[in-house]
Write an enzyme that holds these catalytic residues in place. Sequence first.
Site, short mmCIF file in Angstrom:
data_model
loop_
_atom_site.label_atom_id
_atom_site.label_comp_id
_atom_site.label_asym_id
_atom_site.label_seq_id
_atom_site.Cartn_x
_atom_site.Cartn_y
_atom_site.Cartn_z
N CYS A 219 0.85 -1.19 0.00
CA CYS A 219 0.00 0.00 0.00
C CYS A 219 0.88 1.23 0.00
CB CYS A 219 -0.87 -0.01 1.26
SG CYS A 219 -1.77 -1.54 1.48
N ARG B 189 1.27 1.73 -5.90
CA ARG B 189 1.56 0.73 -4.87
C ARG B 189 0.32 -0.08 -4.50
NH1 ARG B 189 6.34 1.87 -2.42
NH2 ARG B 189 5.76 0.56 -0.66
N TRP C 156 -3.77 -1.99 -1.24
CA TRP C 156 -3.73 -3.22 -2.04
C TRP C 156 -4.10 -4.31 -1.05
CZ3 TRP C 156 -2.00 -8.15 -2.77
CH2 TRP C 156 -2.01 -8.65 -4.07
N ASN D 18 1.07 0.01 6.01
CA ASN D 18 1.52 -0.70 4.81
C ASN D 18 2.30 -1.92 5.28
OD1 ASN D 18 2.56 -1.63 2.39
ND2 ASN D 18 4.30 -0.22 2.47
N GLY D 19 1.81 -3.10 4.99
CA GLY D 19 2.49 -4.32 5.45
C GLY D 19 1.48 -5.37 5.86
N GLU E 187 10.47 -11.61 -21.20
CA GLU E 187 10.11 -10.25 -20.79
C GLU E 187 9.01 -9.65 -21.68
OE1 GLU E 187 9.93 -6.53 -18.84
OE2 GLU E 187 10.28 -8.61 -18.26
N LYS F 168 5.35 -8.42 -20.32
CA LYS F 168 4.81 -7.08 -20.56
C LYS F 168 3.39 -7.17 -21.10
CE LYS F 168 6.84 -5.00 -18.48
NZ LYS F 168 7.88 -5.67 -17.78
N GLU G 118 0.85 -8.59 -18.35
CA GLU G 118 0.52 -7.80 -17.16
C GLU G 118 -0.27 -6.54 -17.46
OE1 GLU G 118 3.78 -6.24 -14.86
OE2 GLU G 118 5.12 -6.32 -16.57
N HIS H 72 9.14 -29.48 -28.49
CA HIS H 72 9.03 -30.44 -27.39
C HIS H 72 7.68 -30.32 -26.68
CE1 HIS H 72 13.20 -31.39 -28.09
NE2 HIS H 72 13.47 -30.10 -28.05
N LYS I 227 3.16 -1.97 -7.89
CA LYS I 227 4.53 -1.72 -8.35
C LYS I 227 5.56 -2.46 -7.53
CE LYS I 227 7.64 0.15 -10.92
NZ LYS I 227 7.80 -0.36 -12.26
C1 AGP Z 1 7.29 -5.97 -13.89
O1 AGP Z 1 6.75 -5.19 -14.88
C2 AGP Z 1 6.48 -6.11 -12.69
N1 AGP Z 1 6.13 -4.88 -12.13
C3 AGP Z 1 7.06 -7.07 -11.67
O2 AGP Z 1 7.27 -8.31 -12.28
C4 AGP Z 1 8.38 -6.62 -11.02
O3 AGP Z 1 9.42 -6.72 -11.93
C5 AGP Z 1 8.69 -7.53 -9.82
O4 AGP Z 1 7.64 -7.38 -8.90
C6 AGP Z 1 10.02 -7.19 -9.17
O5 AGP Z 1 10.00 -5.90 -8.68
P1 AGP Z 1 11.37 -5.20 -8.22
O6 AGP Z 1 12.26 -5.10 -9.41
O7 AGP Z 1 10.94 -3.87 -7.71
O8 AGP Z 1 11.96 -6.06 -7.14
#
Ligand code: AGP
Length: 624
Positions: A2, A27, A75, A101-102, A497, A501, A504, A520, A619
């Site tokens: 959060c 967040r 969150w 937050n936690g 990657e 992208k 997500e 395979h 994030k």
């Molecule tokens: C990537 O686009 C995502 N936001 C997520 O996979 C992110 O890379 C992952 O949570 C790791 O975050 P960090 O690099 O802040 O540790």
Amino acid sequence: MCGIVGYVGPRDAEEFLLEGLRRLEYRGYDSAGLTTLSPSGRFHVTKTVGRIDALADALVEQPTPGNLGIGHTRWATHGIPSVANAHPHFGGDQVLALAHNGVIENYLSLKEKLLAEGYQFASSTDTEVIAHLIARYLKRLAEEGIEQESDSPYALPIAAVSKALSKLRGTYGLVIVFRDWPDMIVAARQGSPLVVGVGAGEHFVASDASPLAGYADKIVYLADHQIAIVRADKLEVTHRDSGRIEHAVHDLAIEASDVELGGFPHYMLKEIFEQPESLENVMRGRLVDEDATAKFGGLNLTPTDLRHVNRIILTACGTSWHAALVGEYLIEELARIPVEVEYASELRYRNPPVENGTLLFAITQSGETADTLAALREMKRKGHPTLAICNVVGSTIAQEATGGVYLHAGPEIGVASTKAYTSQCATLAMLALHFGRMRHLSFESGKRIIGQLRALPDVIRRTLDLNGEVRRLAGKYCHATNILYLGRQYNFPTALEGALKLKEISYIHAQGYPAAEMKHGPIALVDRETPSVFIMPQGFVYDKVMSNLEEIKARGGPVIAIAAEGDKDVARLADDVIYVPPVEEFLSPLVTIIPLQLFAYHIAVLRGCNVDRPRNLAKSVTVE
Ligand code: AGP
């Protein structure tokens, strides 16, 4: 996961709290709330479900006047997104309010005790337990006359907070306001980030630095077990065990423009287009021509230590894990040191045999990812040097690592990581050069690599000119329900990657594979509705990838190819080709990913998705 904020000073608190929550929305964004406390000790509270816009609308109807307040964007971990579960939560008979937050792991057992003592709960959150627990100790300690024993007017609330925190198991970043002490905020952290912005006659509290830009120019990074008493004109920091401590004040390294859209429709697109500058930033002052190597000021290891490194573990999550995979190819090729890439969430419990001479790098944009932090702590507990490759200055992982490298990529606000990824890959290329030049890599090779790295920002600028072309392509494929991403060697991580992208932010199912792996099993997925994206710049596996492409074409699968300019062969087979500027193979992942970032972005926009705030994500993942 959060975001929390706090303000005390002469301004109208609501203005900063709302803007602060907007900047922390990445967040968590399923519900939000804020409360202010008037000098008379009256709380004004407004909470809503949904994004900060909903809270802003509600505040028009139900404003929260006052010069002191706290706020929260959520969150959900415990309790569904609802007004009742939104923060702030009140303790006792509204003697205090707090935002958190936690995650509190032992909240149920504490809740049972509080229920038995007659405390009533308005929510199903773990956070409300903290509020009532502090209220309980406020009452008990007052009865024990603790105030008489101290000359500090805040002795009682601080003692109540310390006592309550000592009962908690889990993580917290907390901002707390007390009805009977309407001139101060208490901020406390354990495992979740918390910073204090220092202004003239005012103080700001936030989960990270982004809300402070344009409001404060000095910042204090709180560390675990620290409790701050934040007043308009004074900031005191105490440590759970050692009492009052001197706190370090740093210059705030970000400006308001860093956290504003700057004319872009979304932060993700802005950050994709910031990559030439972020790559210049990560390389600035680190490439050394006279030694044909790279240097790093923060590794805290001697050349002899580095010379004795005989194994490197790269650990991370999500996109950072994909950068680690690129790092494996780079370090093994340029420095000939064995590298292992570990999912942090697996490494923290896998207990692998790790001998001396092993160096761990924790790769993380936010510096707050719980699994990566835990993996770092586990390796540090075993006495191994633990370095961080991190973007957020003063973050928990940066504070706890024994050394590391900052990316200097600037705030990354879009949930989908883009510029941090290419800066992580560039950092790993420079580390590979650094280790390589300490071993077998020749001066000539070092010079060539430095030349290639320096040319990269301009190559990326040229690649970004493909934006219009990629948008057209996105229009053709935005209705797909499943897309495969295929690459080999350095561009196998690019396939992973690219797929991440798309997944997500557009919610289309996508999967990345080493191209040769298709036969395979996954090739069974290929049909006319399932496009395959081939990442195939020139290089020593190009012909192999071309045969894999032909296998897909033979089964009627549409093919999009990311290829190097001038590659006429691929145009004969692929349905669509995006031509990127040619670079040496070891740097190609930093170029080939750009059209894939743009492809995912435009498809998500065309599908009406919230690109910067994709569903179910946040994030930085600060819970296990
Ligand atoms: C990537 O686009 C995502 N936001 C997520 O996979 C992110 O890379 C992952 O949570 C790791 O975050 P960090 O690099 O802040 O540790």
